[in-house]
Scaffold this motif. Sequence first.
Motif, PDB file in Angstrom:
ATOM      1  N   ASP A 185     -40.339   0.731  16.587  1.00  0.00           N
ATOM      2  CA  ASP A 185     -40.639   1.680  17.660  1.00  0.00           C
ATOM      3  C   ASP A 185     -39.692   1.378  18.815  1.00  0.00           C
ATOM      4  O   ASP A 185     -39.933   0.469  19.612  1.00  0.00           O
ATOM      5  CB  ASP A 185     -42.096   1.526  18.084  1.00  0.00           C
TER       6      ASP A 185
ATOM      7  N   PHE B  19     -47.746  -3.115  29.349  1.00  0.00           N
ATOM      8  CA  PHE B  19     -46.878  -4.201  28.894  1.00  0.00           C
ATOM      9  C   PHE B  19     -46.564  -5.174  30.020  1.00  0.00           C
ATOM     10  O   PHE B  19     -46.524  -6.388  29.812  1.00  0.00           O
ATOM     11  CB  PHE B  19     -45.578  -3.632  28.315  1.00  0.00           C
TER      12      PHE B  19
ATOM     13  N   TYR C  67     -40.748 -10.482  17.445  1.00  0.00           N
ATOM     14  CA  TYR C  67     -41.083  -9.058  17.326  1.00  0.00           C
ATOM     15  C   TYR C  67     -41.072  -8.601  15.874  1.00  0.00           C
ATOM     16  O   TYR C  67     -41.984  -7.910  15.406  1.00  0.00           O
ATOM     17  CB  TYR C  67     -40.116  -8.202  18.144  1.00  0.00           C
TER      18      TYR C  67
ATOM     19  N   LEU D 226     -45.702   7.412  29.562  1.00  0.00           N
ATOM     20  CA  LEU D 226     -44.665   6.379  29.458  1.00  0.00           C
ATOM     21  C   LEU D 226     -44.829   5.324  30.539  1.00  0.00           C
ATOM     22  O   LEU D 226     -44.730   4.118  30.270  1.00  0.00           O
ATOM     23  CB  LEU D 226     -43.273   7.015  29.553  1.00  0.00           C
TER      24      LEU D 226
ATOM     25  N   LEU E  38     -39.560  -0.801  26.451  1.00  0.00           N
ATOM     26  CA  LEU E  38     -40.540  -1.038  27.510  1.00  0.00           C
ATOM     27  C   LEU E  38     -40.952  -2.505  27.570  1.00  0.00           C
ATOM     28  O   LEU E  38     -41.052  -3.091  28.656  1.00  0.00           O
ATOM     29  CB  LEU E  38     -41.772  -0.157  27.291  1.00  0.00           C
ATOM     30  N   VAL E  39     -41.181  -3.101  26.397  1.00  0.00           N
ATOM     31  CA  VAL E  39     -41.601  -4.498  26.363  1.00  0.00           C
ATOM     32  C   VAL E  39     -40.470  -5.421  26.818  1.00  0.00           C
ATOM     33  O   VAL E  39     -40.714  -6.396  27.537  1.00  0.00           O
ATOM     34  CB  VAL E  39     -42.076  -4.890  24.948  1.00  0.00           C
TER      35      VAL E  39
ATOM     36  N   LYS F 154     -47.845   3.135  29.749  1.00  0.00           N
ATOM     37  CA  LYS F 154     -47.534   2.153  28.706  1.00  0.00           C
ATOM     38  C   LYS F 154     -46.767   0.972  29.284  1.00  0.00           C
ATOM     39  O   LYS F 154     -47.043  -0.187  28.963  1.00  0.00           O
ATOM     40  CB  LYS F 154     -46.702   2.800  27.595  1.00  0.00           C
TER      41      LYS F 154
ATOM     42  N   GLU G 153     -38.961   2.971  21.590  1.00  0.00           N
ATOM     43  CA  GLU G 153     -39.530   3.147  22.928  1.00  0.00           C
ATOM     44  C   GLU G 153     -40.349   1.932  23.332  1.00  0.00           C
ATOM     45  O   GLU G 153     -40.220   1.415  24.446  1.00  0.00           O
ATOM     46  CB  GLU G 153     -40.405   4.396  22.966  1.00  0.00           C
ATOM     47  N   ARG G 154     -41.177   1.468  22.412  1.00  0.00           N
ATOM     48  CA  ARG G 154     -42.014   0.300  22.692  1.00  0.00           C
ATOM     49  C   ARG G 154     -41.155  -0.937  22.949  1.00  0.00           C
ATOM     50  O   ARG G 154     -41.420  -1.711  23.876  1.00  0.00           O
ATOM     51  CB  ARG G 154     -42.962   0.040  21.528  1.00  0.00           C
TER      52      ARG G 154
END
Length: 214
Positions: A6, A135, A67, A128, A12-13, A131, A8-9
């Motif tokens: 993912d 995180f 990850y 977004l 962000l993380v 989220k 996007e995830r």
Amino acid sequence: MFENFDLERVILVVIALVIAIVGHEIMHGWVAYKFGDSTAKNLGRLSINPIKHIDPLGTIVVPSLLYFTGGFLFGWAKPVPVNMSVVIRNGGYKAGIFVALAGIFYNIVLAIFSLFMLVNFGDLFGDLFAKFLVFLFSTNLFLGLFNLYPIPPLDGSKALTYALLSLGFRGLADKIYSLERYGMIILVVILISPLSGYFFEPIRYVFKMFAGII
């Protein structure tokens, strides 16, 4: 390995992780600077530029492996250099405690701020942003609590050492300090052993307290 990737995830993380670990290290140097130690400032390590703080192993390799094997990210930045003799000379052992806990303070405050923003403004700027706040909250809360453990080389161990010195327990403080060279080995052994479940239980308990909010 990449079937559930993912992007996007991950982005962000990674941003949340960089903010957490870089800010954590900068705070150590900034508080030391307030007690007269300009080591970090002179070396340009009080900069918010993440490139100056990247540790190839802790900032790139370990988070990537975690990850793709466990689905979560954890890492560290290059430690900001601090001359503790200068800090203690100017502020005593209490100053040493402040420097040791500065990064933890940053992480906990940022976690609280992130939670506040999530609860009050999470829906205002879209999914977004919400989220990202989740995180940012989770990463900072975990790093703050994790570093509180009094195990070398974690910050909690350094704070405990200076606290013992301030109370006159030099012998005990010296014994804890002597474990510093074996600290990473001790930590890794705990993390890969059956003790890890008990080790992380206090952190899991704190996260359960916020489960209904995030």
